[in-house]
Design a protein around this motif. Sequence first.
Motif, PDB file in Angstrom:
ATOM      1  N   VAL A 112      27.034 -17.911 -19.828  1.00 45.40           N
ATOM      2  CA  VAL A 112      27.993 -18.461 -20.734  1.00 45.40           C
ATOM      3  C   VAL A 112      29.314 -18.057 -20.602  1.00 45.40           C
ATOM      4  O   VAL A 112      29.471 -16.716 -20.467  1.00 45.40           O
ATOM      5  CB  VAL A 112      27.269 -18.128 -22.082  1.00 45.40           C
ATOM      6  N   ASP A 161      25.526 -13.036 -20.657  1.00 43.97           N
ATOM      7  CA  ASP A 161      26.469 -13.564 -21.766  1.00 43.97           C
ATOM      8  C   ASP A 161      27.823 -13.128 -21.617  1.00 43.97           C
ATOM      9  O   ASP A 161      28.368 -11.947 -21.508  1.00 43.97           O
ATOM     10  CB  ASP A 161      25.773 -12.831 -23.036  1.00 43.97           C
ATOM     11  N   PHE A 180      21.850 -19.627 -26.087  1.00 42.39           N
ATOM     12  CA  PHE A 180      21.538 -18.563 -25.026  1.00 42.39           C
ATOM     13  C   PHE A 180      20.757 -17.582 -25.785  1.00 42.39           C
ATOM     14  O   PHE A 180      19.679 -17.201 -25.311  1.00 42.39           O
ATOM     15  CB  PHE A 180      22.752 -17.793 -24.889  1.00 42.39           C
ATOM     16  N   ASN A 181      20.813 -17.383 -27.000  1.00 47.51           N
ATOM     17  CA  ASN A 181      19.879 -16.651 -28.023  1.00 47.51           C
ATOM     18  C   ASN A 181      18.439 -17.360 -28.091  1.00 47.51           C
ATOM     19  O   ASN A 181      17.515 -16.446 -28.160  1.00 47.51           O
ATOM     20  CB  ASN A 181      20.399 -16.216 -29.120  1.00 47.51           C
ATOM     21  N   LYS A 227      27.307 -21.981 -27.683  1.00 45.98           N
ATOM     22  CA  LYS A 227      26.809 -21.491 -26.433  1.00 45.98           C
ATOM     23  C   LYS A 227      25.965 -20.353 -26.684  1.00 45.98           C
ATOM     24  O   LYS A 227      24.836 -20.292 -26.081  1.00 45.98           O
ATOM     25  CB  LYS A 227      28.222 -20.922 -25.637  1.00 45.98           C
ATOM     26  N   THR A 228      26.451 -19.165 -27.315  1.00 44.24           N
ATOM     27  CA  THR A 228      25.741 -18.136 -27.736  1.00 44.24           C
ATOM     28  C   THR A 228      24.319 -18.240 -28.490  1.00 44.24           C
ATOM     29  O   THR A 228      23.239 -17.748 -27.750  1.00 44.24           O
ATOM     30  CB  THR A 228      26.518 -17.078 -28.377  1.00 44.24           C
ATOM     31  N   ARG A 274      17.856 -11.545 -19.775  1.00 41.00           N
ATOM     32  CA  ARG A 274      19.134 -11.504 -20.196  1.00 41.00           C
ATOM     33  C   ARG A 274      19.989 -10.220 -20.172  1.00 41.00           C
ATOM     34  O   ARG A 274      19.676  -9.124 -20.027  1.00 41.00           O
ATOM     35  CB  ARG A 274      19.303 -12.178 -21.681  1.00 41.00           C
ATOM     36  N   LEU A 279      20.251 -14.429 -17.327  1.00 37.21           N
ATOM     37  CA  LEU A 279      21.081 -14.972 -18.460  1.00 37.21           C
ATOM     38  C   LEU A 279      22.287 -13.913 -18.722  1.00 37.21           C
ATOM     39  O   LEU A 279      22.130 -12.985 -19.188  1.00 37.21           O
ATOM     40  CB  LEU A 279      20.356 -15.417 -19.943  1.00 37.21           C
ATOM     41  N   SER A 282      16.571 -16.935 -24.940  1.00 32.01           N
ATOM     42  CA  SER A 282      15.981 -15.630 -24.266  1.00 32.01           C
ATOM     43  C   SER A 282      15.277 -15.159 -25.318  1.00 32.01           C
ATOM     44  O   SER A 282      14.586 -14.008 -25.126  1.00 32.01           O
ATOM     45  CB  SER A 282      17.065 -14.493 -24.174  1.00 32.01           C
TER      46      SER A 282
END
Lengths: 317, 256, 289
Positions: free
Chosen positions: B207, B176, B48-49, B44-45, B84, B174, B52
């Motif tokens: 997330v 986190d 996300f990274n 997931k992370t 983010r 976004l 972004s």
Amino acid sequence: MPRGLAWLLLALVLVALPHGLSFSQQEILVFLTINVLLVASYRLLTLTGEWSLGHVVIMGVGAYASALLSKRLGIYVPVAMLLGAGVAALVAYILSFPLFRMKGFYFLIGSFAAGEVIRLLWKRFRDPFGGPKGLKRIEGMPDLDLGVYALDFFEPITYYYFAAAVVAFCLWIMWRIERSPVGLTFHAIHWQDKLAEASGVNVRAYRTRAFVLASGFAGFSGALLAHYIGTINPNSFDVEQMVFVLTWAIVGGTATFYGPILGCIVLTVLNEIVLREMGFEQMRPLVYGLIMILSVLFLPKGLESVVQRVLSARKTG
Amino acid sequence: MSRPLLEVAKLTMRFGGLTAVDELSFRVEQGAIHGLIGPNGAGKTTTFNVISGFYKPTAGEVRLRGEVISGLKMSQVARRGVVRTFQHSTLFAELTVRENALVGTHMAFRPRILSALLGSDTQDRRAAQARAEEALDFFGLLALAEVMAGDLPHGHQRALGMAVALAARPEIVLLDEPFTGMNPEETREMMELMRKLRDSGVTILLVEHDMHAIMGLCDRITCMSFGKLLAEGNPQEIRNHPEVIRAYLGGARHVA
Amino acid sequence: MAELLVQTGLNALYAAAYMSLIAVGLVLIFGVMGIINFAHGELFMLGAYVVVALYADFQVPYVLVAALGLVFVGCVGVAMEWAMFRRLRDNPLGGLVASIGFLMILQALVSMGFGVRMAHVPPVTQEVIIFSERVRLPVQRLIVILAAIGFLTALWAFLTKTRFGWALRASAQDQEAAALQGISINQTAGIAMFIGASLAGIAGALTAPLISVNPHMGHSVIVAAFIVIIVGGVGSLEGAVLAAVIYAFVHTFVTTFADGVIADVVGLLLMLVVLIIKPTGLFGTADRA
């Protein structure tokens, strides 16, 4: 005490200051004024969190450029000084491409290496840099005839007034920049470059901006120096000088605008005047080194933290 | 179906021999609170990274309104409206709450050295102040504007992180793991703020590891496991999806 | 031409030997304590002055003097750790400034004790191994090369085979984890400082009869050492040795076939290129920036 009055008082002290000093102390005062600009520009560079070991060499770039422009092309000295600052900024801009691929410790060492390369080039190329012996008989500031009184800039007092006025103006510019949204962005990058980036800040561009601006001011301080002492060589800008700048900044503290300036003034006065007067000539580096160690051990936040404590005590007390 | 706001298409991210994200595709609709969930290590992370701009994907694309934004730098992604926040309390701890929010306004009011020197940017500065205060007010932080961000209690630091993002007026934020380390009361308040944020027109992609926490919050959920898409749907569908249940149980066994 | 190449190679080998002794110590100190010891060149200088004081002035046997130099400079290192670096562990810039302050003190003390001019060290041995007309290796240089190999092997054995060695490597990797394992940071830092300083000291003591000994000799050494540890990778001891060999060969050959200033420029550019392409160094993985 109202603010305006405090500034007026400071200005009066600065005007009166050289008249109580001996000739050699007046010379030291000129160097001190130039160094104040140098160390303040160094703080501007460190605002984004990167520490350079090439700043004094950049100062030298300004000195060499200004000296050569006036010597070879006969450009009017004050104009050559400004151009020298521009050349220093330009060199910094070019250096920023390799250097800002690095961070932290690596940037520190990389900037040192880049500076040493420049210094070795001055040493190697006799034409136009004069080799290890450097440049001699650099044009001084031309006399300025005011009608009633002709200013002779070979006199330390006169040059001190000129330098102090110019340096004060430069400090004002740096202060304005730091207090502006640009300065806020510099600080933001220092504390959290990732979060700044996520807020749309082009971190690399801002690091470059701080580096180029600081280098321009450093180059200008170099030009001020060159046209005063009249002779410069690669060793005038070696790592030992850089160590002095670093020490001023760290002993003074870099959290405030005045911290590094305070460090520069206190250490210079201590080193050049107090220790000399006390007859410590040979032991000066020893005592100076001891002061450096003691101050990082017992004043890790610098002299500025003492000032801040006094100020806040007065406010609350 | 209309064009989605954000589209992740066959996204793959490898680190050396490890495939963290494997041909992942999903869409985020405008105006939704969209959850990206999965057991620990699901990728997931990393996803996300990539979205972004923190990483460049090995393959695949991320599109914003059809424009490819994957591979851009984080600041460039932010300029296109994707902003983010970070895990934990990533803030400018040594700056005041107000200054933190002001950094968030960076994109709208690009600072210029020359106009700052000449003082010709007063209007911009005032507008930036107003926008920063508005963002702080939204999260109930205006009264704390002059406090150092590092001195705020944990819950307020989280809110400030979102205020910095909001000050940038993003199209999509976004978030986190926004609820990590929060007590139930803080979590409830934070959810309320997120709904308010969505109702003001900001799309949210968040997330989260703990899927039960966000069931009541999300409009739509994407669940991933071992880098792959497992299921997508509304909370009801996800809750009853056999694969999701197995993944979470299996994940639990892995962890234990 | 072939003879000149061989001779230059021998010169480079000698330079590599003492450079690697200095660089390994610097890496060890940085690895364990996270401090850039700017005074490392002055520890080298101190080792040379032990020879000046005892061997040149009092004719104490050279082997004994070298051993004394090793122990004495090692103890100076321990004193530095105890008096300064221990208190500056969370403050790398402070550590840097403190080590610069210490450097100035050492230079001033030596200048006051021995004068700023070059000190004379009589040769320990005049013997030269003659391979051919133009290829010669003075025995003193051979001693430096062999001693470097010996000391580095001993260090390697210490680090891999003993409990203290393990502790040292563990805390270089991760201080907090090492502390959790019950490894005392103060103890390992003291040991690292002793080893690092004594290696610089022995390098100074061994090369003293071959180079010009003066209070400012540390400067050129520290610059070269920085290049070496960057090229080798800041966290890597093996990298430091390899990079010392690379740097010594490049520098010696360029000096011989061009000139010294160009050699310095090439060395610095080598470092810059490594920094740009792979900031963690050719052999390093550690990232403690």
